[in-house]
Each structure stands twice: as C-alpha cells, then as structure tokens.
Design an enzyme around this catalytic site. Sequence first.
Site, PDB file in Angstrom:
ATOM      1  N   ASP A 240       0.858  -1.177  -0.080  1.00  0.00           N
ATOM      2  CA  ASP A 240       0.059   0.049   0.005  1.00  0.00           C
ATOM      3  C   ASP A 240       0.729   1.425   0.087  1.00  0.00           C
ATOM      4  O   ASP A 240       1.665   1.515   0.666  1.00  0.00           O
ATOM      5  CB  ASP A 240      -1.037  -0.030   1.355  1.00  0.00           C
ATOM      6  CG  ASP A 240      -1.552  -1.248   1.564  1.00  0.00           C
ATOM      7  OD1 ASP A 240      -1.339  -2.219   0.783  1.00  0.00           O
ATOM      8  OD2 ASP A 240      -1.994  -1.253   2.554  1.00  0.00           O
TER       9      ASP A 240
ATOM     10  N   GLU B  10     -10.465  -2.353   4.504  1.00  0.00           N
ATOM     11  CA  GLU B  10      -9.105  -1.905   4.739  1.00  0.00           C
ATOM     12  C   GLU B  10      -8.923  -0.551   4.015  1.00  0.00           C
ATOM     13  O   GLU B  10      -9.560  -0.008   3.336  1.00  0.00           O
ATOM     14  CB  GLU B  10      -7.848  -2.816   4.206  1.00  0.00           C
ATOM     15  CG  GLU B  10      -8.128  -4.106   4.649  1.00  0.00           C
ATOM     16  CD  GLU B  10      -6.888  -5.206   3.885  1.00  0.00           C
ATOM     17  OE1 GLU B  10      -6.469  -5.746   4.968  1.00  0.00           O
ATOM     18  OE2 GLU B  10      -6.810  -5.115   2.901  1.00  0.00           O
TER      19      GLU B  10
HETATM   20  C1  FRU Z   1      -3.836  -3.754   3.012  1.00  0.00           C
HETATM   21  C2  FRU Z   1      -3.256  -4.108   3.775  1.00  0.00           C
HETATM   22  C3  FRU Z   1      -3.515  -3.067   5.174  1.00  0.00           C
HETATM   23  C4  FRU Z   1      -2.587  -3.139   6.017  1.00  0.00           C
HETATM   24  C5  FRU Z   1      -1.222  -3.670   5.227  1.00  0.00           C
HETATM   25  C6  FRU Z   1      -0.228  -4.514   5.728  1.00  0.00           C
HETATM   26  O1  FRU Z   1      -3.156  -4.111   1.857  1.00  0.00           O
HETATM   27  O2  FRU Z   1      -3.770  -5.413   4.244  1.00  0.00           O
HETATM   28  O3  FRU Z   1      -4.913  -3.035   5.500  1.00  0.00           O
HETATM   29  O4  FRU Z   1      -2.321  -2.032   7.047  1.00  0.00           O
HETATM   30  O5  FRU Z   1      -1.671  -4.191   3.947  1.00  0.00           O
HETATM   31  O6  FRU Z   1       0.989  -4.478   5.065  1.00  0.00           O
END
Ligand code: FRU
Length: 563
Positions: A144, A313
Amino acid sequence: MKRKLMTLAICLFTSTTLMHAQSFLSQNHAIKRVMTTDKYILLPVEEDENNAHIRVIKDNQVVKEFNCKLAINKTDYCVPLDISEYGGDVLLDIQFTGDKRNVGLINDFACWKDIKVTNVFDTKNREKFRPIYHHTPVYGWMNDPNGMFYKDGVWHLYYQYNPYGSQWENMTWAHSTSTDLMHWENQGEAIQPDALGTIFSGSSVIDKENSTGFGKDAVVAFYTSAGAAQTQSIAYSTDNGITFKKYANNPIITSDVPDFRDPNVFWNDDVKQWNLILAAGQQMNIYSSKNLKDWKYESSFGEGYGNHGGVWECPDLLKMGDKWVLICNINPGGPFGGSATQYFVGTFDGHKFTCESKPETTKWMDYGKDHYATVTFDNAPDNRRVAIAWMSNWQYANQVPTMQYRSANSVPRDLGLFTDAGETYVSVVPSKELLALRGDKTNRLSAACELVVDIKSQSKPTVITLSNARDEQVVMTYNPKDCTFSMDRTQSGNTGFSDMFKAKTIAPTHGTIRQLRVFIDKCSIEAFDAAGKMAMTNLVFPTEPYGRLTVNGAAKTTLYELK
Ligand code: FRU
C-alpha cells in the site's frame, strides 16, 4: 603496476572484514559474528523457503530483528543489511523456522557460503518487467501507498515495505519524493518496526497550527502498530518527512477488534476539528480530535452497505464539492476476485457519514484486477484530490514474476464526481503531470507508451489488440451498445504463476466514451475514459513486449513514447 598496487593498498586499508564462521547451536539455530568496515552484510534469499528470524545483536543487546528467507538450497537474490550504524561489528542470531528447515543439515545450508559484505549495493534497474514511469521500490517488496502529502513543492509517498525480501514481511514505511509527481527519488526507510509491532498502513497530515505541540508545520504520521494486536500510533517529523520521531505515549487508539487498522486523518474545515477514519472488521470507525493525540469515537459506517466479500481496509474520507466520498478498499470481494477499491458517496458532519445510495449499491473506482489500497495526498495544491493505488492484488502479489523488487504503484489520478441516472460516482482521470512524459508521436508500440484512441463512431465496437510475435495478446473492447469496456488478459503472456491471474475484466462506461487513454508500462495497462467515467488497471507479463497494435472500428489512434 604502481597504480594497481596503490589501489590494492587502499582497498586493504579501507575495507577490512572478519567474518567468523557460524556456530551451530542446534539444527535450527546458529550465530555468526561479522566485523567489517563495509556498510552492508548481504543476506542471501531463497523465496520458496520459510523465514529465518534474525536478531542483530550489538554489545549483548538486540538492536534490530526481522524475518528473512535465508537460502537453504540456492540463492535467488541478496538483500543488504546496513550495519554501519552499529560500528560494523555485530552478532547475528539466526533461528530457522518452519518444516522445511528440518530437511538437510544446517551446516550445508546455502546461506553460509553466500553471506558476504559489501560497501555498495547494486540497485540498477535491469529486470525486464521493471516499469519505466511508475513508482517502484529500488529493491524489496512494496504494498500500500501510505502517508502521502504535498508540501513546499514536493510530493511525498510512503509505502508498505519489506527491506529484507521481495515478498510481504517486516512492514516498514519507506519513503520516496517527487517534484513532478512522476519521477521519484528513494529516501530510504522512514518508520521502522518497534516493540509495539511492525508498521502497517496509515496517513500523514501537516499540522499547520501546531495543534500537537510537535512544532508548527510538523508532519504527523498515523499508522497501525501491528503486534499481537493492532493499535494506532503516531510519529512526527520536523524535517519535512525525512526522519520521524515516535510519540512517547503510543498507542493512541486501541480496541479488541482483531482487524483494526489503517488510520486516515484529515482536517475537517466544516467543523474545525481533526477527523480520523479507520477500518474495524467490516466497517469504518470515525473519530474526532482537537490535538491529534486524544481521539473521541464518533460513529461507525458500513453495516449492510456495499460489498462485504472481504475485510475492509485502507479508508479515506474526502470532501468533493458539497458531497463526501468514503473510499473503502476491500480484500477479497473485488468484482473479478481478490482486492479492489469500492467507495460510497454521501454527507459527513464531522460525526457521522451518511451514504446517499441504497445500501445494496456497490460502486467500484477501477474495474481492473490490480488497483488496491487507493488513498489520496493530504494538502495537494489547488484543492486537487490526487489518488495513487497499489497496482497488484493479494491473490498473487507475492508470486508475480519479478525478483529484486515486487510491485509498482498506479499512475497518479485526479478524482472528481459525475452523475449518471440519478447516482453520483467518482470520476478518475490520469493526473495532468502525465502529459509531461509524452515524447514524440510514434507509430510503433513500445514497452512504455501512451495510446490515445479517439472514437469516431458509436455504432460499432472498437477493439484494440496489443500482441507480440509469440501470439501473446491483450484485447480491449469498447462496446457502445451495451456501454461496456473490457480487457482480456487470458492470453497475455506469463499467466502461470497463479490460477487467479487469467481474467477478462469488464466495466460499465456510464454512457459513451469519446476518447480512451491507455498507459502501457512493461507489465501494466491502465485504460481510462478521458472524461473520467471508467478506469481499468491490469498487470500483464508478456514474454516479449507487445510490438503490434491493431485498432478495429472507426477510430483515430495516436501513440506517444513515454519517458
Ligand atoms: C492492505 C493491508 C492493510 C495493512 C497492510 C499491511 O493491503 O492489508 O490493511 O495495513 O496491508 O501491509
């Protein structure tokens, strides 16, 4: 000869290394002392292996610990461990975990001969699928985008990063900056794991009025501390986002909900307070604050609304015109499987978000398979809402055929609103900064280019085919009759790394498309209705670049090299 001797002498004096043989403490446990004037220890990685847990010990104290798939049979690539800050003298405590480690004798593991030291770590871009104009980590894994903000002419992009391998692990915020939103400079790691956990996704704001007391214009970053539980923490920077200091009273928000993460903070000028939105299971929690440290729970949104095929998320909540848009990334549950970005349009009074559509309405921001974790920049100029997505899908992100790095971000996109049949939707257009990448017009399809297709007749479908001499192809079809655009990557090249990669994605076009803009960059295709009513992002891995282009239908095609 004399010069050679001199060079040798300089090397001898400037670089000394004492690499002790490892001592084996069991079949799963070894220690190894390294004393060197070089900057890095190179750790050999074998991606099919289980993790080894490595503790870096200096003067009997653990100064760093992380997981790394140390090579057992063969080395796929190496990752650098910078030990200069520990005076180049450390003890590595290595514990092999997982079943595979019980196969073969620890003394014979490939890593022992491949652990080396070096002063320079080569990150030259040589991999065949490495994009030309998309942001990627210089090495290691990325997911992300995090904490993006714009300040004093500079765009800041942080991202979920693993420095010790090209697969997901050891979450850290790494940092890149750009003055034109297109060319990025690697600024290294900004926020590293600590006793509260690894550093999951989040956001940053600029504290213009010093409401925290960290300093006027401090950059305040909010992230999830992912330890045994997920809690929210703050770090702040008084040097424009280069270095961060963690707030001493972390965590600032806790809960007993297991999936509780990805805080997104913004100044709400309507009600003169800070708001924070985060994902809590399958809903979004909203909080308010005056000082960015103490947060009051206000409300939750989501039950019964939109798609619930997976975990919610990475939220974002933005005012656009007189409406509010709540961005909700979801995994799995996407329209073509796995990860995708849905959103809701409505109102927000600083306490409660109210969706204006019927609960069963689901709106997707991008109809490809590789568009996830989309969030926007804080403080972007001219009131712009500039979004960037992670261009992958959790279904196969760890398996895509790259090596020294994994994953790229989407091109930046400006968000707006449009209406169709009484519903308001988010429009998505490539940010204007992309125009500056255009080189000469060309009539040859290349690995990094933009294809502009002006549709001259709405009476027949327009079919765009990219192909190569090996009969690998991607077929895009705009069908004005049923108002759809599709992209078929089932024959696109290397699709064998995951059963879930082959796909034909299809989007509603909300009326006619007059111009299509298609961005191709080595392993990605992003197709847009130039008017913003359709976006589709898909990865492709052709074994050789698509060099052939055919466009069937009444259309004018222009190709630009992109640099
Ligand atoms: C989304 C996610 C988020 C988390 C991150 C961990 O892709 O699962 O919810 O904070 O990646 O790397």
